[in-house]
Design a protein around this motif. Sequence first.
Motif, PDB file in Angstrom:
ATOM      1  N   SER A  30     -10.977  -5.591 -29.058  1.00 37.50           N
ATOM      2  CA  SER A  30      -9.754  -4.866 -28.702  1.00 37.50           C
ATOM      3  C   SER A  30      -8.972  -5.620 -27.634  1.00 37.50           C
ATOM      4  O   SER A  30      -7.739  -5.735 -27.709  1.00 37.50           O
ATOM      5  N   ALA A  33      -7.421  -8.717 -29.200  1.00 45.36           N
ATOM      6  CA  ALA A  33      -6.289  -8.346 -30.053  1.00 45.36           C
ATOM      7  C   ALA A  33      -5.059  -8.044 -29.202  1.00 45.36           C
ATOM      8  O   ALA A  33      -3.933  -8.415 -29.560  1.00 45.36           O
ATOM      9  N   GLY A  34      -5.267  -7.369 -28.058  1.00 50.48           N
ATOM     10  CA  GLY A  34      -4.147  -7.079 -27.169  1.00 50.48           C
ATOM     11  C   GLY A  34      -3.521  -8.329 -26.596  1.00 50.48           C
ATOM     12  O   GLY A  34      -2.299  -8.410 -26.426  1.00 50.48           O
ATOM     13  N   SER A 162       2.821  -0.444 -29.391  1.00 50.13           N
ATOM     14  CA  SER A 162       1.607  -1.249 -29.583  1.00 50.13           C
ATOM     15  C   SER A 162       0.411  -0.602 -28.906  1.00 50.13           C
ATOM     16  O   SER A 162      -0.702  -0.570 -29.452  1.00 50.13           O
ATOM     17  N   HIS A 163       0.643  -0.075 -27.685  1.00 55.92           N
ATOM     18  CA  HIS A 163      -0.442   0.591 -26.954  1.00 55.92           C
ATOM     19  C   HIS A 163      -0.932   1.819 -27.706  1.00 55.92           C
ATOM     20  O   HIS A 163      -2.150   2.061 -27.804  1.00 55.92           O
ATOM     21  N   ASP A 166      -2.969   0.777 -30.704  1.00 57.36           N
ATOM     22  CA  ASP A 166      -4.316   0.359 -30.295  1.00 57.36           C
ATOM     23  C   ASP A 166      -5.216   1.565 -30.069  1.00 57.36           C
ATOM     24  O   ASP A 166      -6.368   1.595 -30.533  1.00 57.36           O
ATOM     25  N   GLU A 167      -4.712   2.563 -29.359  1.00 57.30           N
ATOM     26  CA  GLU A 167      -5.526   3.742 -29.069  1.00 57.30           C
ATOM     27  C   GLU A 167      -5.854   4.509 -30.346  1.00 57.30           C
ATOM     28  O   GLU A 167      -6.993   4.936 -30.547  1.00 57.30           O
ATOM     29  N   THR A 169      -5.946   3.324 -33.351  1.00 55.31           N
ATOM     30  CA  THR A 169      -6.835   2.519 -34.179  1.00 55.31           C
ATOM     31  C   THR A 169      -8.283   2.658 -33.718  1.00 55.31           C
ATOM     32  O   THR A 169      -9.201   2.777 -34.532  1.00 55.31           O
ATOM     33  N   GLN A 170      -8.494   2.649 -32.402  1.00 53.26           N
ATOM     34  CA  GLN A 170      -9.850   2.794 -31.874  1.00 53.26           C
ATOM     35  C   GLN A 170     -10.420   4.169 -32.195  1.00 53.26           C
ATOM     36  O   GLN A 170     -11.592   4.301 -32.554  1.00 53.26           O
ATOM     37  N   THR A 228      -6.798  -8.873 -34.713  1.00 52.72           N
ATOM     38  CA  THR A 228      -5.859  -7.774 -34.533  1.00 52.72           C
ATOM     39  C   THR A 228      -6.631  -6.490 -34.254  1.00 52.72           C
ATOM     40  O   THR A 228      -7.859  -6.465 -34.293  1.00 52.72           O
ATOM     41  N   THR A 229      -5.886  -5.430 -33.989  1.00 55.56           N
ATOM     42  CA  THR A 229      -6.518  -4.141 -33.733  1.00 55.56           C
ATOM     43  C   THR A 229      -7.224  -3.597 -34.969  1.00 55.56           C
ATOM     44  O   THR A 229      -8.032  -2.674 -34.862  1.00 55.56           O
TER      45      THR A 229
END
Length: 389
Positions: A30, A33-34, A162-163, A166-167, A169-170, A228-229
Amino acid sequence: MRTILKFRWLIASLLLIITVVSVFISPSLSDIAGEQDGFQLPSDMSSQIAGDVLEAEGESGETISIVLEWEDALTGQQEEELARYIEDIQDGELVANVSSVTDPLESENTREQLVSEDENVVLIPISIDGGSDESIAASEDIEELTAPEGADSYITGNSIISHEIDEQTQEGLERTEVITVLLILSLLVLVFRSLVAPLIPLFSVAIAFLLSQSVVGFLGEWFGFPVTTYTQVFLVAVLFGIGTDYCILLLSRYREELASGKDTHEAIIHTYKTAGKTLFFSGLAVFVGFAALGFAEFAMYQATVSVAIGVFILVLVLYLLLPFFMAVLKEKMFWPSKKPASHSHNKLWKQLGRLSIFRPVLSLLLVAAITLPFILTYDNNTSITIQTK
């Protein structure tokens, strides 16, 4: 295979130790990817070229935007509240990292550009002093402010989107892992009708997944390997999917060999001489397919090369670790069955196979009847339409 069986305890122990150590010392996918920004477009795209020009001129700072929406058109009192709201953002004490704020009511020109025609939606662009982390921090500070009365507020921007991706996706990855394990476990119990056999594929594929994740993490940190994420999602979906399929193939063949009267070692050797070849060439085909995506220009597609690495490790684990369980557990792998069951043909697949062989035209018509409605009704519309003034 005889060598692997001879040193099975040593091989299994080393594989387990390597997996545990790599999980603890490998970098986070993660975080990588960021840092890499997996949504980045190819460098020759016009938007990227424009971004490079702005960066060279020192004009490439981060920008976020606040959207305020009222039910009715703005009143004089609401405009005063909006002005005080903008002052709070510009103050510098309540919101960190703000470089400048564009007041939508500052002039007729800005009002025309940043206020909707029906006067109930206002856009407030904010320039941030810093990168994505500073943008996210500023957005969090703005959320703590009291918006003008009666207005629904929204904050958006590239870094914020994007943030959020990411969240989400996790969170989705965690749900995917749980659902995948439960579905695969149910499938394996149904296939083998055993309480032990389903655990072996899950454990073996989990080892392959953890090793793959660690190797991709090291490659991303040391050599800039594309990540990537969605990398972890791809690895979970593909490795657990084909890994379960490969394990079913190998364990089913192993059960047949035991049922034919072979001893444990001979059954394992013959399993990998036959089904092992299918495993190897099938894995090779998947490996080549995902590795070829490395030639794509879009970073999102390039990152799927990680699946090729995962498939390579998966096949390696199934050759090194699965024989260990076969040799140690023997017939007990299929407990509570008293003895290994012989192979029997499924009547449904037998009839479908006969239909496709002896009635090919009818088979094609049935496939067309199923797929054509979806093809003809597909309109390629996006789920969200963005309208600009």
